[in-house]
Motif scaffolding. Sequence first.
Motif, PDB file in Angstrom:
ATOM      1  N   LEU A 194       0.849  -1.387  -0.231  1.00 38.83           N
ATOM      2  CA  LEU A 194      -0.305  -0.159  -0.152  1.00 38.83           C
ATOM      3  C   LEU A 194       0.433   1.595   0.217  1.00 38.83           C
ATOM      4  O   LEU A 194       0.710   2.197  -0.541  1.00 38.83           O
ATOM      5  N   TYR A 195       2.200   1.193   1.084  1.00 39.10           N
ATOM      6  CA  TYR A 195       2.959   2.336   0.660  1.00 39.10           C
ATOM      7  C   TYR A 195       3.724   2.411  -0.745  1.00 39.10           C
ATOM      8  O   TYR A 195       3.508   4.142  -1.203  1.00 39.10           O
ATOM      9  N   LEU A 216      -5.404   6.009   0.883  1.00 37.38           N
ATOM     10  CA  LEU A 216      -5.520   6.054   2.288  1.00 37.38           C
ATOM     11  C   LEU A 216      -6.266   5.894   3.231  1.00 37.38           C
ATOM     12  O   LEU A 216      -6.476   5.028   4.362  1.00 37.38           O
ATOM     13  N   GLY A 217      -7.606   5.875   2.722  1.00 37.98           N
ATOM     14  CA  GLY A 217      -8.855   5.056   3.121  1.00 37.98           C
ATOM     15  C   GLY A 217      -8.460   3.841   2.682  1.00 37.98           C
ATOM     16  O   GLY A 217      -9.071   3.198   4.338  1.00 37.98           O
ATOM     17  N   ILE A 218      -7.986   3.079   1.912  1.00 38.98           N
ATOM     18  CA  ILE A 218      -7.576   1.117   1.865  1.00 38.98           C
ATOM     19  C   ILE A 218      -6.803   1.355   3.256  1.00 38.98           C
ATOM     20  O   ILE A 218      -6.809   0.195   3.844  1.00 38.98           O
ATOM     21  N   ILE A 219      -6.062   1.953   2.729  1.00 40.58           N
ATOM     22  CA  ILE A 219      -4.531   1.594   4.247  1.00 40.58           C
ATOM     23  C   ILE A 219      -5.838   2.513   5.618  1.00 40.58           C
ATOM     24  O   ILE A 219      -5.112   0.798   6.855  1.00 40.58           O
ATOM     25  N   ILE A 267      -6.150   9.671  -1.808  1.00 41.93           N
ATOM     26  CA  ILE A 267      -6.981   9.667  -0.851  1.00 41.93           C
ATOM     27  C   ILE A 267      -7.443   8.711  -1.096  1.00 41.93           C
ATOM     28  O   ILE A 267      -8.388   8.003  -0.048  1.00 41.93           O
ATOM     29  N   LEU A 268      -7.664   7.318  -2.270  1.00 38.59           N
ATOM     30  CA  LEU A 268      -8.500   6.118  -2.155  1.00 38.59           C
ATOM     31  C   LEU A 268      -7.554   5.095  -1.525  1.00 38.59           C
ATOM     32  O   LEU A 268      -7.971   4.237  -0.770  1.00 38.59           O
ATOM     33  N   LYS A 322       3.179   5.896  -2.924  1.00 36.05           N
ATOM     34  CA  LYS A 322       3.885   6.896  -3.422  1.00 36.05           C
ATOM     35  C   LYS A 322       4.351   6.896  -4.269  1.00 36.05           C
ATOM     36  O   LYS A 322       4.880   7.904  -5.448  1.00 36.05           O
ATOM     37  N   ASN A 323       4.045   5.831  -5.347  1.00 31.72           N
ATOM     38  CA  ASN A 323       3.764   6.209  -6.994  1.00 31.72           C
ATOM     39  C   ASN A 323       2.684   6.615  -7.824  1.00 31.72           C
ATOM     40  O   ASN A 323       2.730   6.813  -8.836  1.00 31.72           O
ATOM     41  N   ASN A 324       1.881   7.531  -7.243  1.00 32.09           N
ATOM     42  CA  ASN A 324       1.079   7.667  -7.595  1.00 32.09           C
ATOM     43  C   ASN A 324       0.641   8.825  -7.099  1.00 32.09           C
ATOM     44  O   ASN A 324       0.611   9.503  -6.456  1.00 32.09           O
ATOM     45  N   ASP A 325       0.539   9.536  -8.561  1.00 22.53           N
ATOM     46  CA  ASP A 325       0.142  10.818  -8.766  1.00 22.53           C
ATOM     47  C   ASP A 325      -0.988  11.753  -8.506  1.00 22.53           C
ATOM     48  O   ASP A 325      -1.063  13.077  -7.587  1.00 22.53           O
ATOM     49  N   SER A 326      -1.846  10.836  -9.064  1.00 22.96           N
ATOM     50  CA  SER A 326      -3.096  11.567  -8.927  1.00 22.96           C
ATOM     51  C   SER A 326      -3.821  11.834  -7.599  1.00 22.96           C
ATOM     52  O   SER A 326      -3.452  11.111  -6.548  1.00 22.96           O
ATOM     53  N   ILE A 327      -3.992  12.944  -7.080  1.00 25.47           N
ATOM     54  CA  ILE A 327      -4.452  12.981  -5.757  1.00 25.47           C
ATOM     55  C   ILE A 327      -5.709  12.466  -5.449  1.00 25.47           C
ATOM     56  O   ILE A 327      -5.684  12.215  -4.027  1.00 25.47           O
ATOM     57  N   ILE A 328      -6.412  12.211  -5.848  1.00 23.13           N
ATOM     58  CA  ILE A 328      -7.212  11.329  -6.148  1.00 23.13           C
ATOM     59  C   ILE A 328      -7.362   9.695  -5.175  1.00 23.13           C
ATOM     60  O   ILE A 328      -7.768   9.176  -4.857  1.00 23.13           O
ATOM     61  N   ASN A 329      -6.292   9.497  -6.185  1.00 27.55           N
ATOM     62  CA  ASN A 329      -5.968   8.337  -5.498  1.00 27.55           C
ATOM     63  C   ASN A 329      -4.890   7.755  -4.856  1.00 27.55           C
ATOM     64  O   ASN A 329      -5.628   6.522  -4.042  1.00 27.55           O
TER      65      ASN A 329
END
Length: 181
Positions: A18-19, A35-38, A32-33, A23-30
């Motif tokens: 998950l980390y 972080l929700g999964i974490i 946030i998603l 870290k490899n996602n630049d989209s703010i929406i992704n």
Amino acid sequence: MRKENFFFYYILISLSILYIAFKNNDSIINRILILGIIVFFGMAIWDHFYEIKELIQVKSKIRKVNFENILLILGTTFAASITWHINHTLGYGHIIANGIVGIFVGLLFSKQKAGAFYIASFVGMSGEKIVSSMFMAGLIGLFAGFVIIFSKEVYDGIGGKGGTIAALSTQIVRLLMGLFI
């Protein structure tokens, strides 16, 4: 490997995946998603910790290599390879490939073995960019067989274990292959 250690490694590997995704996602929406999964994962671990703690026996058992485990490992290897072959080489697609393997293992093997083989067939559903060859699918299926053997009592009866084992096995083998190739 003791059951307590496997549970701890499962948590560490899941959080590291998950980390890396975060870290490899630049989209703010992704992000946030993720972080929700974490957060959801953390709540699930906290909720199930005491339940699992009761299921895990403190005594460490030495697991003997038996023919059932050998059959399970060979079956997971073949199930992943055959699913990959039907999916990519024959071109039937991932859902039909997984369904064909699922029907055959369900008809030919016991409930426990069929479940393990079906879990391994999830590996063969991966795209060619993730699992590049039938050999790689078999190698990941072999690794998934070991994970299934060592995690029989962990989260028994809880949904999502099969997909998690397939994803975990795929990512670990890809990581190891990336280190050596």
